[in-house]
Scaffold this motif. Structure first.
Motif, PDB file in Angstrom:
ATOM      1  N   PRO A 217      48.714  54.430  46.074  1.00 23.09           N
ATOM      2  CA  PRO A 217      48.567  53.147  45.401  1.00 23.09           C
ATOM      3  C   PRO A 217      47.143  52.596  45.512  1.00 23.09           C
ATOM      4  O   PRO A 217      46.478  52.737  46.536  1.00 23.09           O
ATOM      5  N   VAL A 218      46.721  51.959  44.452  1.00 21.20           N
ATOM      6  CA  VAL A 218      45.505  51.152  44.436  1.00 21.20           C
ATOM      7  C   VAL A 218      45.957  49.700  44.407  1.00 21.20           C
ATOM      8  O   VAL A 218      46.822  49.333  43.613  1.00 21.20           O
ATOM      9  N   HIS A 219      45.385  48.890  45.272  1.00 21.01           N
ATOM     10  CA  HIS A 219      45.869  47.522  45.463  1.00 21.01           C
ATOM     11  C   HIS A 219      44.802  46.540  44.993  1.00 21.01           C
ATOM     12  O   HIS A 219      43.699  46.498  45.549  1.00 21.01           O
ATOM     13  N   VAL A 220      45.127  45.759  43.988  1.00 23.41           N
ATOM     14  CA  VAL A 220      44.209  44.784  43.400  1.00 23.41           C
ATOM     15  C   VAL A 220      44.853  43.413  43.582  1.00 23.41           C
ATOM     16  O   VAL A 220      45.781  43.054  42.853  1.00 23.41           O
ATOM     17  N   TYR A 221      44.384  42.655  44.575  1.00 24.96           N
ATOM     18  CA  TYR A 221      45.047  41.374  44.829  1.00 24.96           C
ATOM     19  C   TYR A 221      44.041  40.270  45.136  1.00 24.96           C
ATOM     20  O   TYR A 221      42.959  40.501  45.656  1.00 24.96           O
ATOM     21  N   ASN A 222      44.418  39.062  44.767  1.00 23.25           N
ATOM     22  CA  ASN A 222      43.659  37.844  45.075  1.00 23.25           C
ATOM     23  C   ASN A 222      42.229  37.866  44.548  1.00 23.25           C
ATOM     24  O   ASN A 222      41.320  37.278  45.145  1.00 23.25           O
ATOM     25  N   ASN A 223      42.010  38.532  43.424  1.00 22.28           N
ATOM     26  CA  ASN A 223      40.708  38.486  42.766  1.00 22.28           C
ATOM     27  C   ASN A 223      40.706  37.390  41.708  1.00 22.28           C
ATOM     28  O   ASN A 223      41.742  37.062  41.130  1.00 22.28           O
ATOM     29  N   TYR A 224      39.524  36.837  41.446  1.00 15.87           N
ATOM     30  CA  TYR A 224      39.381  35.833  40.395  1.00 15.87           C
ATOM     31  C   TYR A 224      38.598  36.439  39.240  1.00 15.87           C
ATOM     32  O   TYR A 224      37.472  36.922  39.412  1.00 15.87           O
ATOM     33  N   TYR A 225      39.220  36.426  38.067  1.00 17.63           N
ATOM     34  CA  TYR A 225      38.633  36.950  36.838  1.00 17.63           C
ATOM     35  C   TYR A 225      38.379  35.779  35.897  1.00 17.63           C
ATOM     36  O   TYR A 225      39.303  35.008  35.614  1.00 17.63           O
ATOM     37  N   ASN A 226      37.161  35.657  35.399  1.00 16.68           N
ATOM     38  CA  ASN A 226      36.927  34.614  34.404  1.00 16.68           C
ATOM     39  C   ASN A 226      36.005  35.111  33.301  1.00 16.68           C
ATOM     40  O   ASN A 226      34.987  35.760  33.551  1.00 16.68           O
ATOM     41  N   ASN A 227      36.417  34.853  32.066  1.00 15.60           N
ATOM     42  CA  ASN A 227      35.605  35.146  30.879  1.00 15.60           C
ATOM     43  C   ASN A 227      35.160  36.605  30.820  1.00 15.60           C
ATOM     44  O   ASN A 227      34.000  36.901  30.527  1.00 15.60           O
ATOM     45  N   ASN A 228      36.084  37.509  31.080  1.00 18.52           N
ATOM     46  CA  ASN A 228      35.789  38.944  30.997  1.00 18.52           C
ATOM     47  C   ASN A 228      36.098  39.414  29.582  1.00 18.52           C
ATOM     48  O   ASN A 228      37.250  39.476  29.176  1.00 18.52           O
ATOM     49  N   SER A 229      35.080  39.748  28.826  1.00 11.43           N
ATOM     50  CA  SER A 229      35.244  39.994  27.394  1.00 11.43           C
ATOM     51  C   SER A 229      35.849  41.354  27.075  1.00 11.43           C
ATOM     52  O   SER A 229      36.383  41.551  25.980  1.00 11.43           O
ATOM     53  N   GLY A 230      35.768  42.312  28.000  1.00 13.13           N
ATOM     54  CA  GLY A 230      36.367  43.620  27.768  1.00 13.13           C
ATOM     55  C   GLY A 230      37.813  43.639  28.236  1.00 13.13           C
ATOM     56  O   GLY A 230      38.740  43.414  27.465  1.00 13.13           O
ATOM     57  N   TYR A 231      38.017  43.900  29.521  1.00 16.61           N
ATOM     58  CA  TYR A 231      39.355  43.885  30.102  1.00 16.61           C
ATOM     59  C   TYR A 231      39.239  43.688  31.604  1.00 16.61           C
ATOM     60  O   TYR A 231      38.150  43.796  32.190  1.00 16.61           O
ATOM     61  N   GLY A 232      40.378  43.418  32.228  1.00 15.21           N
ATOM     62  CA  GLY A 232      40.425  43.285  33.673  1.00 15.21           C
ATOM     63  C   GLY A 232      40.629  44.628  34.342  1.00 15.21           C
ATOM     64  O   GLY A 232      39.682  45.310  34.714  1.00 15.21           O
ATOM     65  N   VAL A 233      41.885  45.048  34.481  1.00 15.34           N
ATOM     66  CA  VAL A 233      42.253  46.262  35.208  1.00 15.34           C
ATOM     67  C   VAL A 233      42.823  47.281  34.227  1.00 15.34           C
ATOM     68  O   VAL A 233      43.630  46.928  33.363  1.00 15.34           O
ATOM     69  N   ALA A 234      42.432  48.554  34.382  1.00 12.94           N
ATOM     70  CA  ALA A 234      43.026  49.634  33.596  1.00 12.94           C
ATOM     71  C   ALA A 234      43.557  50.706  34.538  1.00 12.94           C
ATOM     72  O   ALA A 234      42.840  51.168  35.431  1.00 12.94           O
ATOM     73  N   SER A 235      44.814  51.096  34.345  1.00 13.84           N
ATOM     74  CA  SER A 235      45.422  52.178  35.118  1.00 13.84           C
ATOM     75  C   SER A 235      45.596  53.385  34.212  1.00 13.84           C
ATOM     76  O   SER A 235      46.296  53.319  33.201  1.00 13.84           O
ATOM     77  N   THR A 236      44.965  54.505  34.586  1.00 11.74           N
ATOM     78  CA  THR A 236      44.967  55.683  33.726  1.00 11.74           C
ATOM     79  C   THR A 236      45.229  56.955  34.531  1.00 11.74           C
ATOM     80  O   THR A 236      45.143  56.972  35.757  1.00 11.74           O
ATOM     81  N   GLU A 237      45.540  58.023  33.817  1.00 10.37           N
ATOM     82  CA  GLU A 237      45.647  59.372  34.377  1.00 10.37           C
ATOM     83  C   GLU A 237      46.546  59.440  35.614  1.00 10.37           C
ATOM     84  O   GLU A 237      46.195  60.030  36.634  1.00 10.37           O
ATOM     85  N   GLY A 238      47.723  58.827  35.509  1.00  5.91           N
ATOM     86  CA  GLY A 238      48.695  58.921  36.583  1.00  5.91           C
ATOM     87  C   GLY A 238      48.426  58.046  37.783  1.00  5.91           C
ATOM     88  O   GLY A 238      49.136  58.143  38.794  1.00  5.91           O
ATOM     89  N   ALA A 239      47.423  57.188  37.717  1.00  4.06           N
ATOM     90  CA  ALA A 239      47.165  56.257  38.818  1.00  4.06           C
ATOM     91  C   ALA A 239      48.335  55.290  38.966  1.00  4.06           C
ATOM     92  O   ALA A 239      49.099  55.057  38.022  1.00  4.06           O
ATOM     93  N   GLY A 240      48.464  54.713  40.157  1.00  3.37           N
ATOM     94  CA  GLY A 240      49.447  53.669  40.396  1.00  3.37           C
ATOM     95  C   GLY A 240      48.749  52.446  40.953  1.00  3.37           C
ATOM     96  O   GLY A 240      48.168  52.502  42.039  1.00  3.37           O
TER      97      GLY A 240
END
Length: 316
Positions: A217-240
């Motif tokens: 697992p990859v753990h993405v928690y308690n981050n603050y994202y603001n005005n991100n014009s592309g994207y936040g998080v992408a999960s690819t190629e069997g990642a969890g």
């Protein structure tokens, strides 16, 4: 629609997905100076530990100190102008004195282990600001600021593992944090690339917060994202990827499966706050989180992170 608020609470996630992610909670949220996450596993991460401290003020002195095969605590003072990538060997703590900056170059952890990088401002790097590769392990990247670079702020790849990326700020920059560099590198990456990203401030940066291949697992928690014009998080190629208790504000695409030509991974989202943002895309299950942690409430993340993330926010 301006002003709309979406809340992804645990009850809104299908039970099959929630049940697939088992966390071991701590009794209280960690202080901004504490190490939490994957870098606590596999023997932990202590950097230079009790080794001698040296202070560097030039590119040549920094290069020499980083390349030593002995354990060391390296203090960076002032602004160091450099180019290319500087090799960092095992058992190092690299910490910036007040106002310290590395301008023009980056740090390369190539197959080494037990490295801590804290309280530095990276600007105008001409490759990556921090590159972690070739099965490097037990790395903690904490309380740094990244802006105006060429490629990744923090790129982790080629079988590296047991890494925590915490309390950093990325701004005025495009490609933030890549995890796994190629769709064709499964043989080296599967079973590795386990990283915790927490309490980072992705401040109008464009994409890759993070972009994940293979790690689970990859753990993405308690981050603050603001005005991100592309994207936040992408999960690819069997990642969890577990996306938990983050705050997204003005982010049309907070998280999704697949990216570009990369096939989808899996992603579980729970307890996130989405303000004037899209609802995100989820699917599949994620392996259990093996370490203890406590997530702050998503509603508190913006104030906590903006007050504490980046260089110059800790006592050194």
């Amino acid at each position: 629609m301006p002003g709309r608020i979406h809340r992804l609470m645990q009850g809104a996630v299908p039970l099959a997905l929630v049940g697939a992610v088992l966390a071991v909670p701590s009794p209280a949220a960690a202080a901004p100076t504490d190490l939490v996450g994957w870098a606590t596993v596999n023997g932990g991460t202590s950097g230079g530990g009790s080794a001698a401290t040296t202070t560097v003020t030039s590119a040549s002195a920094l290069t020499t100190a980083l390349a030593s095969t002995s354990a060391a605590n390296i203090r960076v003072s002032g602004t160091i102008n450099c180019s290319g990538m500087l090799r960092v060997r095992s058992n190092k703590t690299i910490i910036g004195n007040s106002g310290a900056a590395i301008v023009g170059c980056g740090l390369n952890i190539n197959g080494d282990r037990n490295v801590i990088i804290r309280n530095l401002s990276f600007r105008n790097w001409n490759d990556d600001a921090i590159n972690v590769q070739e099965s490097a392990t037990n790395i903690w990247i904490d309380h740094n600021s990244f802006s105006n670079g060429y490629d990744g702020a923090v790129d982790i790849k080629r079988g590296s593992d047991y890494i925590t990326v915490s309390w950093n700020r990325v701004f005025n920059h495009d490609k933030s944090m890549l995890l796994g560099h190629s769709d064709s590198n499964a043989s080296q990456d599967v079973g590795h690339l386990r990283v915790t990203y927490h309490h980072n401030w992705f401040d109008s940066s464009t994409q890759r917060h993070p972009r994940v291949r293979f790690g689970n697992p990859v753990h993405v928690y308690n981050n603050y994202y603001n005005n991100n014009s592309g994207y936040g998080v992408a999960s690819t190629e069997g990642a969890g990827v577990l996306v938990e208790a983050n705050s997204f504000e003005n982010v049309d695409d907070p998280f999704h499966l697949g990216e570009g030509s990369s096939d989808a991974g899996t992603l579980v989202a729970r307890n996130n706050l989405l303000v004037n943002s899209g609802s995100g895309q989820t699917g599949g299950s994620v392996a259990s989180i093996p370490y203890s942690y406590t997530a702050d409430a998503a509603a508190s993340v913006k104030s906590i992170v903006t007050a504490n993330a980046g260089a110059g926010r800790i006592s050194v």
